[in-house]
Design a protein around this motif. Structure first.
Motif, PDB file in Angstrom:
ATOM      1  N   PRO A 196       0.809  -1.230   0.000  1.00  0.00           N
ATOM      2  CA  PRO A 196       0.000   0.000   0.000  1.00  0.00           C
ATOM      3  C   PRO A 196       0.836   1.271   0.000  1.00  0.00           C
ATOM      4  O   PRO A 196       0.346   2.336  -0.400  1.00  0.00           O
ATOM      5  CB  PRO A 196      -0.816  -0.124   1.290  1.00  0.00           C
ATOM      6  CG  PRO A 196       0.020  -0.981   2.182  1.00  0.00           C
ATOM      7  CD  PRO A 196       0.668  -1.974   1.271  1.00  0.00           C
ATOM      8  N   SER A 197       2.089   1.176   0.439  1.00  0.00           N
ATOM      9  CA  SER A 197       2.934   2.373   0.534  1.00  0.00           C
ATOM     10  C   SER A 197       3.585   2.749  -0.785  1.00  0.00           C
ATOM     11  O   SER A 197       4.155   3.847  -0.900  1.00  0.00           O
ATOM     12  CB  SER A 197       4.031   2.160   1.587  1.00  0.00           C
ATOM     13  OG  SER A 197       4.873   1.081   1.215  1.00  0.00           O
ATOM     14  N   ASP A 198       3.531   1.874  -1.781  1.00  0.00           N
ATOM     15  CA  ASP A 198       4.182   2.142  -3.060  1.00  0.00           C
ATOM     16  C   ASP A 198       3.195   2.837  -3.997  1.00  0.00           C
ATOM     17  O   ASP A 198       2.335   2.198  -4.610  1.00  0.00           O
ATOM     18  CB  ASP A 198       4.688   0.839  -3.683  1.00  0.00           C
ATOM     19  CG  ASP A 198       5.616   1.082  -4.867  1.00  0.00           C
ATOM     20  OD1 ASP A 198       5.606   2.198  -5.421  1.00  0.00           O
ATOM     21  OD2 ASP A 198       6.350   0.143  -5.252  1.00  0.00           O
ATOM     22  N   ALA A 199       3.333   4.148  -4.132  1.00  0.00           N
ATOM     23  CA  ALA A 199       2.390   4.935  -4.932  1.00  0.00           C
ATOM     24  C   ALA A 199       2.394   4.525  -6.398  1.00  0.00           C
ATOM     25  O   ALA A 199       1.397   4.747  -7.102  1.00  0.00           O
ATOM     26  CB  ALA A 199       2.724   6.424  -4.801  1.00  0.00           C
ATOM     27  N   GLY A 204      -0.037   6.793  -8.421  1.00  0.00           N
ATOM     28  CA  GLY A 204       0.569   7.933  -7.738  1.00  0.00           C
ATOM     29  C   GLY A 204       0.013   8.248  -6.375  1.00  0.00           C
ATOM     30  O   GLY A 204       0.433   9.237  -5.754  1.00  0.00           O
ATOM     31  N   HIS A 205      -0.904   7.421  -5.854  1.00  0.00           N
ATOM     32  CA  HIS A 205      -1.524   7.685  -4.552  1.00  0.00           C
ATOM     33  C   HIS A 205      -1.304   6.484  -3.625  1.00  0.00           C
ATOM     34  O   HIS A 205      -1.679   5.368  -3.947  1.00  0.00           O
ATOM     35  CB  HIS A 205      -3.034   7.921  -4.694  1.00  0.00           C
ATOM     36  CG  HIS A 205      -3.379   9.010  -5.654  1.00  0.00           C
ATOM     37  ND1 HIS A 205      -3.426  10.344  -5.287  1.00  0.00           N
ATOM     38  CD2 HIS A 205      -3.708   8.965  -6.970  1.00  0.00           C
ATOM     39  CE1 HIS A 205      -3.764  11.077  -6.326  1.00  0.00           C
ATOM     40  NE2 HIS A 205      -3.944  10.272  -7.363  1.00  0.00           N
ATOM     41  N   ARG A 206      -0.732   6.722  -2.482  1.00  0.00           N
ATOM     42  CA  ARG A 206      -0.604   5.659  -1.492  1.00  0.00           C
ATOM     43  C   ARG A 206      -1.983   5.300  -0.931  1.00  0.00           C
ATOM     44  O   ARG A 206      -2.897   6.136  -0.901  1.00  0.00           O
ATOM     45  CB  ARG A 206       0.311   6.092  -0.349  1.00  0.00           C
ATOM     46  CG  ARG A 206       1.788   6.159  -0.711  1.00  0.00           C
ATOM     47  CD  ARG A 206       2.598   6.635   0.479  1.00  0.00           C
ATOM     48  NE  ARG A 206       4.026   6.450   0.264  1.00  0.00           N
ATOM     49  CZ  ARG A 206       4.967   6.771   1.147  1.00  0.00           C
ATOM     50  NH1 ARG A 206       4.616   7.316   2.319  1.00  0.00           N
ATOM     51  NH2 ARG A 206       6.241   6.560   0.888  1.00  0.00           N
ATOM     52  N   VAL A 207      -2.098   4.053  -0.465  1.00  0.00           N
ATOM     53  CA  VAL A 207      -3.337   3.603   0.165  1.00  0.00           C
ATOM     54  C   VAL A 207      -3.276   3.983   1.642  1.00  0.00           C
ATOM     55  O   VAL A 207      -2.319   3.643   2.345  1.00  0.00           O
ATOM     56  CB  VAL A 207      -3.530   2.082   0.004  1.00  0.00           C
ATOM     57  CG1 VAL A 207      -4.845   1.642   0.634  1.00  0.00           C
ATOM     58  CG2 VAL A 207      -3.469   1.694  -1.473  1.00  0.00           C
ATOM     59  N   SER A 208      -4.276   4.661   2.121  1.00  0.00           N
ATOM     60  CA  SER A 208      -4.256   5.197   3.486  1.00  0.00           C
ATOM     61  C   SER A 208      -4.471   4.095   4.518  1.00  0.00           C
ATOM     62  O   SER A 208      -5.116   3.076   4.242  1.00  0.00           O
ATOM     63  CB  SER A 208      -5.344   6.249   3.647  1.00  0.00           C
ATOM     64  OG  SER A 208      -6.636   5.650   3.620  1.00  0.00           O
ATOM     65  N   PRO A 209      -3.954   4.295   5.732  1.00  0.00           N
ATOM     66  CA  PRO A 209      -4.248   3.354   6.816  1.00  0.00           C
ATOM     67  C   PRO A 209      -5.734   3.184   7.067  1.00  0.00           C
ATOM     68  O   PRO A 209      -6.193   2.092   7.410  1.00  0.00           O
ATOM     69  CB  PRO A 209      -3.538   3.981   8.016  1.00  0.00           C
ATOM     70  CG  PRO A 209      -2.404   4.751   7.416  1.00  0.00           C
ATOM     71  CD  PRO A 209      -2.958   5.314   6.139  1.00  0.00           C
TER      72      PRO A 209
END
Length: 360
Positions: A196-199, A204-209
């Motif tokens: 999830p941290s790899d945009a 181009g958007h990370r996945v939020s917690p």
């Protein structure tokens, strides 16, 4: 990623291939069957038996009552029932990550059929055969960490991760009764997402917690007792209170520095979020300049010494709940030196307790 086609639902055939081939050779072009050469039979008796010229008197008519017919023959015995009882899971979950695209030969096959050193596997579910694969894993005392959503492109749009589309992919499996496989540990976890941290994976958007915990919540609504696991770095997951996510993931590559520091940092970060920790070795691409060439484009695979040393260090950490290897490649895992190193790690994993990846 590799699509492995060497096996179709490995281990399902009851007759090894070489047996079938040998039978075919024997019947087509192999050695001819043994027959006696012409003239090798013993000569017949040329003396005819004497003829009895006296005709025997006819037998008197049978006036007795014929005997009652005997009981019908007993039916053939029924085949023995399949073995019953729950599977026995010994040691830490230990096995490869397997790339699958729809149905492939290694999509959730029993891990121990791929190699006797494996007792677990991470892969994707394929609806038409998934229950059969679960049942086969159960019979082999194996464990499966399964993604129900498949590849990220199916639930990514211009804004990045799309939770609604992810739920639709998971919904394809919600009609299956998986309760017994979850209860006995055959289905060890739901692998909800990769990186999830790899945009770059999410336009181009990370996945939020918050979205991560929302995925875990949706999984728990369907399968309340199934642990939720994300291949997300513990450092990225820190700072959020997760109600439904159970486990983070830390995969080692040589570029991440000394293995002892890597373990210490990731265990500390996972504990800070109250999450269990899955670890892995990037065996196919994480060896650096001292690794083995030829198994991954422009990257080096881990050599046997690296596998043995780094894997042993990861397994020595008591906070680890499962150990996976990225990723299965038949030529690489078929090397004698890699086989020996993996077998040594397998012995270490087998000696450890069977740990759940549910958060404490």
């Amino acid at each position: 990623m590799l699509n492995i086609s060497g096996l179709r639902s490995a281990g399902r055939s009851s007759r090894p291939l070489w047996v079938a081939l040998s039978l075919a050779v024997a019947g087509c072009g192999g050695e001819a069957p043994l027959v006696a050469p012409e003239g090798s039979q013993p000569p017949g008796d040329t003396l005819a038996p004497p003829v009895d010229t006296l005709t025997p008197p006819p037998s008197p008519p049978d006036t007795s009552t014929p005997p009652a017919p005997g009981p019908p023959p007993a039916p053939p015995p029924s085949p023995a029932p399949p073995p019953s009882g729950p599977p026995i899971h010994t040691g830490l979950a230990f096995g490869p990550s397997v790339y699958t695209k729809h149905e492939s030969s290694f999509s959730a096959v029993p891990p121990s059929r791929i190699s006797s050193t494996f007792n677990a596997l991470k892969g994707d579910a394929y609806l038409p055969t998934f229950l059969d694969k679960l049942e086969a894993a159960r019979r082999n005392n194996d464990r499966l960490l399964i993604s129900f959503s498949g590849q990220s492109g199916a639930y990514t749009d211009s804004d990045g991760f799309n939770l609604s589309k992810w739920k639709q992919k998971v919904d394809e499996f919600r009609g299956l009764d998986l309760s017994s496989y979850i209860a006995d540990g055959t289905l060890m976890g739901h692998y909800i997402m990769d990186e999830p941290s790899d945009a770059r994976n999410w336009n181009g958007h990370r996945v939020s917690p918050a979205d991560i915990d929302a995925m875990a919540k949706y999984s728990k609504e369907i399968w309340p007792d199934l642990p939720t696991v994300i291949r997300g770095w513990p450092w990225y997951l820190k700072g959020y209170h997760y109600e439904y996510l159970d486990a983070a993931w830390a995969g080692y590559h040589v570029r991440f520095g000394p293995i002892d520091e890597f373990i210490t940092d990731n265990v500390q970060d996972a504990k800070a979020s109250g999450l269990a920790l899955v670890v892995s070795l990037n065996m196919l691409a994480g060896g650096g300049d001292e690794g083995l060439p030829g198994y991954f484009h422009d990257k080096y695979s881990m050599n046997a010494s690296q596998v043995r040393a780094w894997g042993s260090a990861l397994l020595a950490e008591p906070y680890v709940c499962a150990f996976f290897m990225f990723r299965y490649d038949a030529p690489y895992f078929g090397r004698a030196d890699i086989q020996a190193a993996v077998a040594e790690l397998s012995e270490k994993a087998h000696a450890l307790p069977n740990r759940s990846c549910r958060k404490s």
